[in-house]
Design a protein around this motif. Sequence first.
Motif, PDB file in Angstrom:
ATOM      1  N   PRO A  16       0.833  -1.195   0.000  1.00  0.00           N
ATOM      2  CA  PRO A  16       0.000   0.000   0.000  1.00  0.00           C
ATOM      3  C   PRO A  16       0.872   1.250   0.000  1.00  0.00           C
ATOM      4  CG  PRO A  16       0.136  -0.906   2.210  1.00  0.00           C
ATOM      5  CD  PRO A  16       0.856  -1.860   1.309  1.00  0.00           C
ATOM      6  N   LYS A  17       0.268   2.374  -0.292  1.00  0.00           N
ATOM      7  CA  LYS A  17       1.014   3.632  -0.358  1.00  0.00           C
ATOM      8  C   LYS A  17       1.658   3.983   0.980  1.00  0.00           C
ATOM      9  CE  LYS A  17      -1.766   5.413  -4.122  1.00  0.00           C
ATOM     10  NZ  LYS A  17      -2.969   6.165  -4.489  1.00  0.00           N
ATOM     11  N   ASP A  18       1.041   3.537   2.067  1.00  0.00           N
ATOM     12  CA  ASP A  18       1.612   3.784   3.394  1.00  0.00           C
ATOM     13  C   ASP A  18       3.070   3.358   3.444  1.00  0.00           C
ATOM     14  OD1 ASP A  18      -1.341   2.330   4.932  1.00  0.00           O
ATOM     15  OD2 ASP A  18      -1.006   4.328   4.101  1.00  0.00           O
ATOM     16  N   TYR A  19       3.367   2.278   2.753  1.00  0.00           N
ATOM     17  CA  TYR A  19       4.697   1.677   2.835  1.00  0.00           C
ATOM     18  C   TYR A  19       5.768   2.588   2.246  1.00  0.00           C
ATOM     19  CZ  TYR A  19       7.952  -2.279   3.185  1.00  0.00           C
ATOM     20  OH  TYR A  19       8.984  -3.109   3.529  1.00  0.00           O
ATOM     21  N   SER A  20       5.363   3.521   1.414  1.00  0.00           N
ATOM     22  CA  SER A  20       6.320   4.464   0.809  1.00  0.00           C
ATOM     23  C   SER A  20       6.401   5.773   1.583  1.00  0.00           C
ATOM     24  CB  SER A  20       5.897   4.814  -0.623  1.00  0.00           C
ATOM     25  OG  SER A  20       5.541   3.654  -1.316  1.00  0.00           O
ATOM     26  N   PHE A  21       5.717   5.827   2.705  1.00  0.00           N
ATOM     27  CA  PHE A  21       5.646   7.039   3.504  1.00  0.00           C
ATOM     28  C   PHE A  21       6.719   6.940   4.595  1.00  0.00           C
ATOM     29  CE2 PHE A  21       3.487  10.765   4.706  1.00  0.00           C
ATOM     30  CZ  PHE A  21       3.089  10.743   6.043  1.00  0.00           C
TER      31      PHE A  21
ATOM     32  N   MET B 251       0.470  10.841   1.941  1.00  0.00           N
ATOM     33  CA  MET B 251       0.493   9.384   2.028  1.00  0.00           C
ATOM     34  C   MET B 251      -0.277   8.800   0.865  1.00  0.00           C
ATOM     35  SD  MET B 251      -0.126   7.280   5.562  1.00  0.00           S
ATOM     36  CE  MET B 251      -0.658   8.641   6.558  1.00  0.00           C
ATOM     37  N   MET B 258       5.893  11.604  -3.953  1.00  0.00           N
ATOM     38  CA  MET B 258       6.690  10.411  -3.673  1.00  0.00           C
ATOM     39  C   MET B 258       6.332   9.360  -4.694  1.00  0.00           C
ATOM     40  SD  MET B 258       8.435  10.295  -0.501  1.00  0.00           S
ATOM     41  CE  MET B 258       8.708   8.635  -0.991  1.00  0.00           C
ATOM     42  N   ALA B 261       6.488   2.748  -3.889  1.00  0.00           N
ATOM     43  CA  ALA B 261       7.358   1.601  -4.150  1.00  0.00           C
ATOM     44  C   ALA B 261       6.525   0.358  -4.342  1.00  0.00           C
ATOM     45  CB  ALA B 261       8.331   1.423  -2.988  1.00  0.00           C
ATOM     46  N   LEU B 262       5.677   0.347  -5.339  1.00  0.00           N
ATOM     47  CA  LEU B 262       4.735  -0.749  -5.528  1.00  0.00           C
ATOM     48  C   LEU B 262       5.385  -1.968  -6.163  1.00  0.00           C
ATOM     49  CD1 LEU B 262       1.482   1.103  -6.586  1.00  0.00           C
ATOM     50  CD2 LEU B 262       2.022   0.046  -4.407  1.00  0.00           C
TER      51      LEU B 262
END
Lengths: 177, 265
Positions: A16-21, B251, B258, B261-262
């Motif tokens: 999920p996008k959270d992981y890139s935060f 986020m 940002m 990182a998928l």
Amino acid sequence: MSAAIQTEAGDTFPFPKDYSFPAFFTRQPNLQTHHAQLEKWSALVLAYAHHHRLFRFSPTHPVFHNKKLDRRFAEADVRELLEHMRKDGRAEWVGNEVFVYWRRPEDWARKLEKWVEDTAQKGHVLTLYEITEGEATLGTDFHGMDGEVLLKALNHLVKRGRAQIFGQDDSLGVKFF
Amino acid sequence: MSRKGVGIGAFDRSRLTSRQFASHGSSLRASNTEALTTQLTVFRSLLQQFAQTHAKDIRSDPAFRAQFARMCTAIGVDPLASSSSSSSSGAGGGLWAQLLGGSVNDFYFELAVRVVEVCSRTRGENGGLIGLKELTERVSQGRMEGSTEISPDDVKRAVETLKPLGGSYAVISVGHKEYVRSVPRELSNDQASVVEAAQVLGYVSVSMLRDNLGWEKARCQTVIDDLMSEGMLWVDKQTRGEWEYWSPTSMVDTEGVMEPALDGG
């Protein structure tokens, strides 16, 4: 039995996008924010485990280290997270690891019950090994299941009088009613 | 009349025109007020015909719907006027009911309910300040296929209907973004400046604020601490330098802030 740990490069899990935060990996001081953070991490761990069919998780699992971002959810914070999940009924300590219940034992029990019904196995006896490794369960969710989690699920059926477990540690068997 | 006139000649021409208008202005107003009223009435009914002809487009195209809503408002037709579906008066209030398949109240009411749900659910992670775009996306999730597409404009109107709830819900503009605030406390000027500063890179630091806003360090830290205690900023302590404070909307906002990182990295 846990699956091989996936390295991040080539990990098929849709993070999920959270992981890139970046801030996602710092234990937030604000109470409400921290709670939201725990909920997000819980969801991520459950989804990750489900995707890779992992039944156990270590506080030092590589997923808590985002190499690309160079951020790490500290082990102490992971333990706090796992405690949170435990209170939610989604994790259970076993030694230095946890069982991760992306499906709770009681839900596994219900699925087993249905499978027994659908395949007319009432009255039959199966070893736990047959359930997790046997041909009969190929293509079902039970195949490849962690033996201890299966046992927990079966114990739910025992409690409801729908099954009986017997045998020794290495070769436990179950009879469905 | 050409707009590209240059030189003294053009200047004189435009002055002459203005004078003409000025001198005739008052007489024009007097004699044309009645005509204008008539025209508006005619326009209103033409608009209604237009709406009925293009009902399908209005229902399915949010941008078109927004334009149409603006036109209605401009000529005094209230798009949110309540109407009972049993009424067939055909007056302005029934217009939206016909277009959106049911009472207009239902559409915006249901949307407002979903807005409240999403805001409650996300308050922990954003402190009650959520980007309008993000809110629109979240509100749209989990809806059935083929249902009316929800636009940010629809969400704004739905938030308007929440005004009677005592000032908690409001659409606010900070920098180049719009947000929906779902807590009673308004942002102070300093707080708004920091939220705006965070739009550029997704985060701020004390020295970033000091350098870009000219504030003293103490002031920077105070406002940051304020926003942190409101739950509107997340802190990143692993920067190996100054701590960085992230706006939670980044986020989800992937507009050049940002790269997600998928690929599992």
